[in-house]
Design a protein around this motif. Structure first.
Motif, short mmCIF file in Angstrom:
data_model
loop_
_atom_site.label_atom_id
_atom_site.label_comp_id
_atom_site.label_asym_id
_atom_site.label_seq_id
_atom_site.Cartn_x
_atom_site.Cartn_y
_atom_site.Cartn_z
N ALA A 53 109.11 11.19 56.37
CA ALA A 53 109.24 12.64 56.20
C ALA A 53 110.52 13.11 56.85
O ALA A 53 111.14 12.42 57.66
N SER A 57 109.63 17.86 62.56
CA SER A 57 108.48 17.15 63.12
C SER A 57 108.73 15.69 63.46
O SER A 57 108.34 15.22 64.53
N LEU A 151 103.78 12.47 57.67
CA LEU A 151 103.84 13.80 57.06
C LEU A 151 104.18 14.86 58.11
O LEU A 151 103.82 14.71 59.29
N GLY A 152 104.85 15.90 57.68
CA GLY A 152 104.89 17.15 58.42
C GLY A 152 104.02 18.13 57.65
O GLY A 152 103.34 17.77 56.69
N ILE A 153 104.04 19.38 58.07
CA ILE A 153 103.28 20.40 57.33
C ILE A 153 104.09 21.70 57.35
O ILE A 153 104.60 22.12 58.40
N ILE A 159 102.41 19.67 52.05
CA ILE A 159 102.72 18.33 52.56
C ILE A 159 103.67 17.72 51.55
O ILE A 159 103.43 17.79 50.35
N ILE A 213 97.69 7.53 57.08
CA ILE A 213 98.45 8.78 56.98
C ILE A 213 98.44 9.46 58.34
O ILE A 213 97.37 9.68 58.93
N LEU A 215 99.86 12.92 60.12
CA LEU A 215 100.52 14.23 60.00
C LEU A 215 100.91 14.72 61.38
O LEU A 215 100.08 14.76 62.29
N ALA A 240 97.31 20.96 52.32
CA ALA A 240 97.00 20.01 53.40
C ALA A 240 95.49 19.83 53.59
O ALA A 240 95.06 18.82 54.15
N LEU A 243 93.66 16.62 52.57
CA LEU A 243 93.62 15.45 53.44
C LEU A 243 92.24 15.24 54.05
O LEU A 243 91.92 14.15 54.54
N VAL A 249 93.36 9.38 57.45
CA VAL A 249 94.31 10.37 57.96
C VAL A 249 94.03 10.71 59.42
O VAL A 249 92.88 10.65 59.89
N PHE A 251 95.68 13.71 62.35
CA PHE A 251 96.64 14.74 62.73
C PHE A 251 97.05 14.49 64.18
O PHE A 251 96.19 14.37 65.06
#
Length: 639
Positions: A53, A57, A151-153, A159, A213, A215, A240, A243, A249, A251
């Motif tokens: 990404a 972030s 990933l960022g958000i 995403i 994954i 984030l 998002a 997810l 995933v 976070f």
């Protein structure tokens, strides 16, 4: 038991969340996981397939990976990467290109083979994009899929560049960017009008196929969208949230990004709490809002039926709790921000002595002082304190190019009117016009243009401070070196920034300091300036006695406001004082109507300030306190 407590505390969260104290600590943890994956794949004699990404972030993650490569010998020769997205159209050599971003932050500093790097091509003819996207998908599948996707958000919940409305099974494709996404990117492009309207992005379906994954999200700016993504219902309006369907995933957040999750924001709803005064104040104010009652009218039943039975059991009855919180709020209100002489200090937020204080207002940009605490500024002067204001930066990036030409034309005409030779000035003016005609987005201005922009902001700052009642000798322009790059991206803070700040503090020896504490400033200037002040004061506190009796008050207003439970000093403003503050802000004409960098708040700065001050007063009144026209809010920094 610990596991049961964790499950209870996280019962609102629909996917795994790990919270770190800060971004650096979190990023190092993620970098270690990536490193372990790469080494494991090396030992197996196969490639590690990474989805990467861009944006703020992952920057610290990439920095740590580069360090591991240079200091620990981590090799990337077996790594194949696929980036999430790229603006369209976009030249790979452009400063805003994600090719440039990845090269500057990672690829140019490690030993990854160039042929192993894959980034969507922003130069393709439109008719070739569909085929390119299909090939992008096929390449990932042929390699066995992504081992790990970072990933960022975005604040729309996107995403990659999968904006609201994206399908959960979507593949790599061309998309149209949301207006908020383009506003957030406007700083990098020198204005929203220069941000591309489209992008090529991996789809949500593509992301979902990754075996792991992660984030990443940092800062309060991401807190509200993180709460929706983690605790909200699955919805196409917040991509998002899809997810939540994945078992792979996690976070990774810092405390600020996690701050609106239920277990942190209203912990009494999910677990037993240790009820200190700060948490009690926050909880009671929350309860008052929930049941729409003034604090003194809250009952035991209100507490019991809204998740606060433990509090009323331990500290009750309700009336006793209500009185204590009400009195705390009442004592935060003062018309004497420099302290009221000969008064009971226990009933007021500021000390009574000395009666006439030396007050130093630090203003990161040349207008933050009057925008954020203009009423208090005027009140301090009116009440006879020795008030100084220090403008930490020139603010010269936030002036329209057209204003430069207008001021130059004025100077040329004025010189002619008094018989001075204007030929040199006219030559500089023509150079400016020529440069500005071909100026590219975010291109660094000529030194003369930057000077004129700085002069404009300086003259406005003088006008605003004078309107507040200050003498010129008490107005200080610091021009801290970190800011003077001519670009929106600033230099790192150096020793000179700290020493200049220490020198001013030693000269004034203030009893109270006011500093910007609204770190939502999209340019980051506020937090940088604040950290410089703290570093300077921490050094001085080791040797200088006056610092032991110096208090620091943080103000907000330009970009956000303190929550009611955070406020420790509330200065009420009359309608007349609101008007005087508004006129002080109007002295900053270059920032009026439509500033160069408005952030995501479309209101003019004077409107933001006036409405936020009014909202603070309304919030106090709803809690059962006096009905004021407006209030400026402050929180004391504890050294």
């Amino acid at each position: 038991m610990a596991r049961l407590n964790l499950l209870e505390a996280t019962r609102y969260e629909k996917l795994p969340v790990t919270v770190f104290d800060n971004e650096k600590e979190a990023s190092k943890s993620v970098a270690k996981r990536i490193s372990a994956l790469i080494i494991k794949k090396q030992e197996q004699g196969v490639s590690a397939i990474l989805g990467l990404a861009t944006g703020a972030s992952p920057v610290e993650v990439y920095k740590e990976l580069v360090r591991m490569h240079k200091e620990e010998g981590l090799s990337f020769k077996n790594v194949i990467t696929f980036n999430l997205d790229e603006y369209y159209p976009m030249q790979p050599t452009a400063a805003q290109s994600y090719v440039t971003f990845m090269e500057e932050n990672l690829f140019n500093h490690i030993d990854i083979p160039k042929e192993n790097i894959h980034i969507p091509d922003g130069t393709l003819p439109k008719e070739d994009i569909a085929a390119f996207c299909l090939d992008y998908e096929n390449k990932i599948e042929e390699l066995g899929g992504l081992d790990l996707q970072i990933l960022g958000i975005g604040r729309t919940g996107h995403i990659g560049f999968n904006e609201p409305g994206s399908a959960p099974n979507s593949g790599t494709r061309l998309v149209t960017l949301d207006d908020l996404t383009r506003r957030d990117a406007s700083r990098d492009f020198g204005g929203k009008e220069n941000v591309p309207t489209k992008a090529i992005t991996m789809g949500i379906g593509t992301i979902f196929k990754a075996r792991e994954i992660i984030l990443l999200a940092w800062s309060k700016k991401k807190a509200s969208i993180i709460k929706k993504a983690v605790e909200g219902e699955i919805s196409g309006s917040v991509p998002a949230t899809y997810l939540q369907h994945s078992d792979q995933v996690e976070f990774i957040l810092d405390t600020d990004a996690a701050s609106e999750l239920t277990r942190f924001n209203t912990p009494w709803l999910v677990k037993d709490c240790i009820w200190d005064n700060r948490l009690i104040k926050k909880a009671v104010i929350w309860l008052s809002s929930e049941v729409n009652k003034p604090i003194l009218k809250l009952t035991d039943e209100d507490y019991n039926t809204n998740g606060m039975a433990q509090l009323v059991t331990e500290k009750g009855p309700a009336y006793n709790i209500n009185i204590e919180v009400f009195n705390t709020l009442q004592h935060s209100i003062t018309g004497w921000p420099g302290g009221k002489p000969n008064s009971d200090e226990s009933q007021r937020p500021e000390r009574a002595a000395p009666a006439h204080k030396r007050s130093l207002i630090f203003s990161p940009h040349p207008d933050d002082d009057v925008i954020s605490m203009g009423g208090t500024f005027i009140r301090l002067v009116d009440q006879g304190h020795d008030v100084h204001v220090a403008y930490q930066t020139s603010g010269n990036t936030a002036v329209w190019d057209t204003d430069v030409l207008r001021y130059m034309e004025f100077a040329i005409d004025f010189n002619k009117s008094i018989g001075d030779d204007s030929k040199k000035l006219e030559g500089i003016y023509e150079e400016m016009r020529s440069f500005l005609k071909s100026k590219q987005p975010n291109e660094i201005d000529l030194p003369e243009i930057r000077e004129v922009k700085g002069f404009i902001r300086k003259s406005e700052a003088f006008a605003g401070a004078r309107f507040a009642g200050l003498d010129d000798k008490n107005i200080h322009f610091m021009a801290l070196p970190f800011y003077e790059t001519g670009k929106t991206v600033k230099n790192p803070v150096t020793e000179k920034d700290v020493l200049l700040t220490m020198e001013l503090l030693q000269k004034i020896k203030p009893h109270q300091i006011f500093a910007a504490g609204d770190f939502a400033d999209p340019h980051g200037t506020h937090i940088v300036c604040f950290r410089i002040i703290i570093e300077a004061m921490n050094r001085l506190r080791k040797t200088e006695e006056w610092t032991k009796d110096c208090w620091l008050w943080m103000y907000r207003g330009a970009w956000q406001e303190f929550e009611t439970h955070e406020i420790e000093m509330a200065v009420p403003l009359s309608p007349q004082e609101v008007g005087r503050k508004r006129k002080a802000i109007f002295q900053h004409q270059s920032q009026k109507d439509h500033p160069v960098f408005p952030g995501d708040d479309e209101r003019e700065f004077w409107v933001r300030a006036q409405e936020r001050n009014s909202e603070t007063a309304i919030n106090y009144h709803k809690l059962g306190l006096a009905d004021y026209e407006a209030m400026e809010a402050f929180v004391r920094w504890k050294f």
